[in-house]
Design a protein around this motif. Structure first.
Motif, PDB file in Angstrom:
ATOM      1  N   SER A 154       0.780  -1.143  -0.071  1.00  0.00           N
ATOM      2  CA  SER A 154      -0.133   0.100   0.096  1.00  0.00           C
ATOM      3  C   SER A 154       0.779   1.298   0.099  1.00  0.00           C
ATOM      4  O   SER A 154       0.592   2.327  -0.628  1.00  0.00           O
ATOM      5  CB  SER A 154      -1.002   0.006   1.118  1.00  0.00           C
ATOM      6  OG  SER A 154      -0.261  -0.132   2.504  1.00  0.00           O
ATOM      7  N   CYS A 155       1.670   1.358   0.876  1.00  0.00           N
ATOM      8  CA  CYS A 155       2.874   2.489   1.042  1.00  0.00           C
ATOM      9  C   CYS A 155       3.979   2.343   1.471  1.00  0.00           C
ATOM     10  O   CYS A 155       4.079   1.016   1.817  1.00  0.00           O
ATOM     11  CB  CYS A 155       2.126   3.731   1.816  1.00  0.00           C
ATOM     12  SG  CYS A 155       1.660   3.038   3.329  1.00  0.00           S
TER      13      CYS A 155
ATOM     14  N   PRO B 286       1.787   4.843   8.332  1.00  0.00           N
ATOM     15  CA  PRO B 286       0.831   5.972   7.550  1.00  0.00           C
ATOM     16  C   PRO B 286       0.004   6.609   8.251  1.00  0.00           C
ATOM     17  O   PRO B 286      -0.751   5.881   9.060  1.00  0.00           O
ATOM     18  CB  PRO B 286       0.606   5.176   6.343  1.00  0.00           C
ATOM     19  CG  PRO B 286       0.307   3.819   6.666  1.00  0.00           C
ATOM     20  CD  PRO B 286       1.368   3.517   7.767  1.00  0.00           C
TER      21      PRO B 286
ATOM     22  N   SER C  61       2.781  10.398   4.756  1.00  0.00           N
ATOM     23  CA  SER C  61       4.013   9.573   5.324  1.00  0.00           C
ATOM     24  C   SER C  61       3.888   9.696   6.751  1.00  0.00           C
ATOM     25  O   SER C  61       3.345  10.652   7.413  1.00  0.00           O
ATOM     26  CB  SER C  61       5.130  10.143   4.898  1.00  0.00           C
ATOM     27  OG  SER C  61       5.607   9.925   3.600  1.00  0.00           O
TER      28      SER C  61
ATOM     29  N   TYR D 213      -2.037   5.318  -6.860  1.00  0.00           N
ATOM     30  CA  TYR D 213      -1.132   6.424  -6.647  1.00  0.00           C
ATOM     31  C   TYR D 213      -2.040   7.784  -6.536  1.00  0.00           C
ATOM     32  O   TYR D 213      -2.738   8.067  -6.908  1.00  0.00           O
ATOM     33  CB  TYR D 213      -0.151   6.560  -7.893  1.00  0.00           C
ATOM     34  CG  TYR D 213       0.440   7.943  -7.512  1.00  0.00           C
ATOM     35  CD1 TYR D 213       1.762   7.946  -6.779  1.00  0.00           C
ATOM     36  CD2 TYR D 213       0.328   9.173  -8.383  1.00  0.00           C
ATOM     37  CE1 TYR D 213       2.608   9.040  -6.823  1.00  0.00           C
ATOM     38  CE2 TYR D 213       1.123  10.348  -7.997  1.00  0.00           C
ATOM     39  CZ  TYR D 213       2.231  10.409  -7.177  1.00  0.00           C
ATOM     40  OH  TYR D 213       3.090  11.243  -7.283  1.00  0.00           O
TER      41      TYR D 213
ATOM     42  N   ALA E 115       4.013   8.889   0.407  1.00  0.00           N
ATOM     43  CA  ALA E 115       3.745   7.736   0.714  1.00  0.00           C
ATOM     44  C   ALA E 115       3.676   6.784  -0.490  1.00  0.00           C
ATOM     45  O   ALA E 115       3.991   5.468  -0.107  1.00  0.00           O
ATOM     46  CB  ALA E 115       2.613   7.824   1.628  1.00  0.00           C
ATOM     47  N   TYR E 116       3.439   7.054  -1.576  1.00  0.00           N
ATOM     48  CA  TYR E 116       3.102   6.226  -2.848  1.00  0.00           C
ATOM     49  C   TYR E 116       4.275   5.866  -3.435  1.00  0.00           C
ATOM     50  O   TYR E 116       4.119   5.490  -4.586  1.00  0.00           O
ATOM     51  CB  TYR E 116       1.713   6.907  -3.349  1.00  0.00           C
ATOM     52  CG  TYR E 116       0.705   6.717  -2.579  1.00  0.00           C
ATOM     53  CD1 TYR E 116      -0.159   5.486  -2.446  1.00  0.00           C
ATOM     54  CD2 TYR E 116       0.095   7.875  -1.997  1.00  0.00           C
ATOM     55  CE1 TYR E 116      -1.261   5.471  -1.557  1.00  0.00           C
ATOM     56  CE2 TYR E 116      -1.150   7.750  -1.088  1.00  0.00           C
ATOM     57  CZ  TYR E 116      -1.724   6.647  -1.230  1.00  0.00           C
ATOM     58  OH  TYR E 116      -2.737   6.695  -0.493  1.00  0.00           O
TER      59      TYR E 116
END
Length: 269
Positions: free
Chosen positions: A79-80, A85, A94, A132, A137-138
């Motif tokens: 996921s990230c 997160p 983040s 995205y 975070a992505y």
């Protein structure tokens, strides 16, 4: 057709009618303990394969495996790129430790190696592509090269979420065809299908809408081209609409052959 055990399954009547129109069920985490005999897939959507797994996570996975004797496939998110997160307006930002690509690949390898040791031979493993959004975070996790490396280097399968791919391409302003070609479709085992949408802020979101005709035909063409075993409709808003679309899906699957080149070249949100 593998239908998720969504909140609609909390009604016994709805659960029975949805299950009757499905070939099998895809277990979701908040419904664990139910539908022991009908669940052939387990989508452990709260467990991220690219983060370190502690004893609690491993015990949870083992409990699912032990209780659901008819499982054929377990699937996980990527996921990230951070360990804790935060969610802001429905999007990860983040939090915790930011993991490097190398660290995430190592975590995936360690976790999958452990999985293969505890899983019966008849249960396959797959990971899903995430969508995205423009936060740090992505980074890495939505790149097709990263997704392919996790799948290919660990010799596992791929769960292709079409809505996630469309959202990614729209929000990154990249060409869908190119993104699709770089995904590990040769390892495809399952497809998640719904339609995304665009909100007032100009970003595309995975809204879990009833699939458009183009999106369904695209799913069928990709599935036929690469030998997917399971097709999963991710729509949870209305029982009647879900039941009607399951009928429509089954008719389309039985009555038509789809040419991949015809549908992948223009699919869009």
């Amino acid at each position: 057709i593998a239908t998720p055990t969504s909140h609609l399954f909390k009604s016994e009547d709805a659960a029975a009618s949805i299950a009757k129109k499905s070939d099998c069920l895809e277990l979701r985490e908040f419904m664990i303990g139910s539908f022991i005999d009908l669940a052939k897939l387990a989508h452990l959507d709260e467990i991220d394969v690219i983060r370190p797994w502690d004893t609690q996570r491993k015990n949870f996975i083992q409990k699912v495996i032990e209780n659901y004797k008819n499982l054929e496939l377990v699937t996980f998110h990527m996921s990230c790129n951070c360990t804790s997160p935060k969610i802001k307006e429905g999007i990860f930002v983040s939090g915790g430790e930011i993991m490097t690509k190398e660290a995430m690949l190592k975590n995936a390898a360690v976790n999958i190696d452990w999985l293969k040791k505890i899983l019966p031979n008849n249960i396959q493993i797959a990971v899903e592509n995430n969508n995205y959004y423009p936060t740090s975070a992505y980074e890495d996790v939505t790149e097709p090269a990263f997704i392919s490396e996790v799948v290919n280097s660990n010799d596992i399968h791929f769960l292709f979420d079409i809505s996630h791919a469309l959202v990614t391409c729209y929000n990154k302003k990249i060409q869908y065809d190119k993104y699709l070609d770089e995904l590990p479709l040769s390892k495809l085992i399952q497809i998640h299908i719904c339609s995304p949408g665009i909100r007032e802020n100009g970003l595309a979101y995975d809204l879990h809408l009833i699939p458009s005709e183009d999106h369904l035909r695209h799913a069928l063409s990709v599935g036929n081209s690469y030998g997917a075993m399971y097709l999963t409709l991710e729509f949870y808003k209305n029982k009647t609409k879900l039941l009607n679309f399951l009928d429509y899906m089954k008719n389309e699957m039985q009555s038509q052959n789809f040419n991949e080149e015809k549908y992948k070249t223009y699919i869009q949100i």
